[in-house]
Design a protein around this motif. Structure first.
Motif, short mmCIF file in Angstrom:
data_model
loop_
_atom_site.label_atom_id
_atom_site.label_comp_id
_atom_site.label_asym_id
_atom_site.label_seq_id
_atom_site.Cartn_x
_atom_site.Cartn_y
_atom_site.Cartn_z
N ASN A 299 0.88 -1.17 0.00
CA ASN A 299 0.00 0.00 0.00
C ASN A 299 0.91 1.22 0.00
OD1 ASN A 299 -1.80 2.06 0.47
ND2 ASN A 299 -2.95 0.97 2.05
N SER A 300 1.32 1.63 -1.18
CA SER A 300 2.40 2.60 -1.30
C SER A 300 2.00 4.03 -0.94
CB SER A 300 2.96 2.60 -2.72
OG SER A 300 1.95 2.95 -3.65
N GLN A 301 0.70 4.31 -0.89
CA GLN A 301 0.26 5.70 -0.66
C GLN A 301 -0.20 5.95 0.76
OE1 GLN A 301 -2.53 6.05 -4.05
NE2 GLN A 301 -1.02 7.41 -4.98
N SER A 302 -0.24 4.94 1.59
CA SER A 302 -0.66 5.13 2.97
C SER A 302 0.52 5.57 3.82
CB SER A 302 -1.25 3.83 3.53
OG SER A 302 -1.64 4.02 4.87
N VAL A 303 0.27 6.50 4.74
CA VAL A 303 1.34 7.01 5.61
C VAL A 303 1.08 6.70 7.08
CG1 VAL A 303 2.00 8.85 4.02
CG2 VAL A 303 0.24 9.29 5.73
N ASP A 304 -0.03 6.01 7.39
CA ASP A 304 -0.27 5.72 8.80
C ASP A 304 0.71 4.64 9.27
OD1 ASP A 304 -1.71 2.94 9.07
OD2 ASP A 304 -2.66 3.91 7.36
N ASP A 305 0.98 4.64 10.56
CA ASP A 305 2.02 3.79 11.12
C ASP A 305 1.78 2.31 10.85
OD1 ASP A 305 3.31 6.01 12.06
OD2 ASP A 305 2.56 5.84 14.12
N ALA A 306 0.51 1.87 10.96
CA ALA A 306 0.21 0.45 10.79
C ALA A 306 0.54 -0.01 9.37
CB ALA A 306 -1.27 0.19 11.09
N HIS A 307 0.19 0.78 8.37
CA HIS A 307 0.46 0.38 6.99
C HIS A 307 1.94 0.50 6.64
CE1 HIS A 307 -3.96 0.67 6.12
NE2 HIS A 307 -3.63 -0.38 5.40
N VAL A 308 2.62 1.48 7.20
CA VAL A 308 4.06 1.59 6.97
C VAL A 308 4.77 0.37 7.54
CG1 VAL A 308 6.14 2.88 7.59
CG2 VAL A 308 4.08 4.10 6.87
N ARG A 309 4.40 -0.03 8.76
CA ARG A 309 4.99 -1.21 9.37
C ARG A 309 4.70 -2.45 8.52
NH1 ARG A 309 3.50 -5.53 12.16
NH2 ARG A 309 1.32 -4.92 11.99
N LEU A 310 3.46 -2.54 8.06
CA LEU A 310 3.05 -3.70 7.27
C LEU A 310 3.80 -3.75 5.93
CD1 LEU A 310 1.09 -6.06 7.56
CD2 LEU A 310 -0.61 -4.69 6.34
N ASN A 311 3.93 -2.60 5.28
CA ASN A 311 4.71 -2.55 4.03
C ASN A 311 6.13 -3.03 4.25
OD1 ASN A 311 2.71 -1.63 2.30
ND2 ASN A 311 3.20 0.52 2.60
#
Length: 260
Positions: free
Chosen positions: A144-156
């Motif tokens: 999910n390259s456009q998300s900046v929330d912490d959960a998605h950054v960690r997941l990426n």
């Protein structure tokens, strides 16, 4: 991510065990230990005896092939929840489970064992579709390259790390895919290539739903494995997140590795 122990769920309803075959193949290539887990209903003595014999045969085969393995036979009704607890108890690095296609109606009527594992497992879950070899050695990692929330950054970061692990351990050819909704702001493929340390031709961005974009790209590159992340949520949001992973699973011939 370091793989120390592979937790393999044995299906007591069939002699064919794709998850075991895939895990044994992986153990040969990585030197990882196997924990073979099976669960039968309480007081089903006949099935318990048959499954114990099957587990013993599997452990023996592993040892004969130079792979360290341990078998665990459990009893209970809610086997998927018990498997989650067993995986946590033995400090599993990765769960292997055989899977088969469900219709959307089946998935909506009741949560499947796949869904329980995807939401609750203490580590990534590899859902194995069949026993074919990973012949093309191509991996599609969904980010999910456009998300900046912490959960998605960690997941990426976890998805990228696992993709790189598969590249190192199996010599896999890794592709990254990112779906987007806004036609006016597509992800920058060059920036993603630099960010993920991949050639730009292995970066694929497309407009559409995540499930459709991921499955179409996996088909286009003849992927053996899809890596996808789910953010742990409860209620309606959790169901929607689970649906994305399950839709991918039901619309691909590839194995699906789910990171939570």
């Amino acid at each position: 991510m370091v793989l120390n122990k592979l937790f393999v769920i044995i299906d007591p309803t069939t002699e064919t065990q794709p998850a075991f075959e895939r895990a044994l193949q992986s153990a040969h290539m990585t030197g990882t230990r196997l924990h073979l887990y099976a669960c039968v209903p309480v007081d089903d003595e006949a099935q318990c005896a048959a499954l114990r014999h099957q587990l013993e045969g599997m452990v023996k085969r592993c040892l004969e092939e130079g792979v360290e393995a341990h078998g665990e036979l459990d009893e209970g009704e809610d086997w998927s929840a018990r498997a989650v607890r067993a995986a946590a108890r033995c400090a599993a690095s990765l769960v292997f489970k055989s899977s088969f296609t469900h219709s959307s109606v089946q998935r909506e009527l009741r949560p499947t064992s796949d869904f329980t594992l995807l939401r609750l497992a203490p580590c990534p879950v590899l859902l194995v579709k069949d026993q074919h070899d990973w012949h093309s050695r191509r991996v599609v990692a969904a980010v999910n390259s456009q998300s900046v929330d912490d959960a998605h950054v960690r997941l990426n970061n976890l998805v990228v790390s696992l993709a790189q692990n598969f590249s190192d351990a199996y010599g896999s050819d890794v592709h990254f895919v990112s779906a987007y909704a806004d036609a006016n702001s597509p992800p920058d493929a060059d920036a993603l290539a630099e960010r993920f340390g991949a050639p730009v031709e292995h970066i694929h961005v497309a407009r559409g739903s995540a499930a459709e974009v991921i499955t179409e790209q996996a088909r286009a590159v003849d992927a053996d494995l899809i890596i996808i992340g789910t953010v742990g949520r409860s209620g309606i949001k959790g169901r929607v997140v689970g649906n994305t992973a399950e839709k991918v699973l039901d619309n691909t011939d590839a194995d699906v590795l789910v990171v939570n």
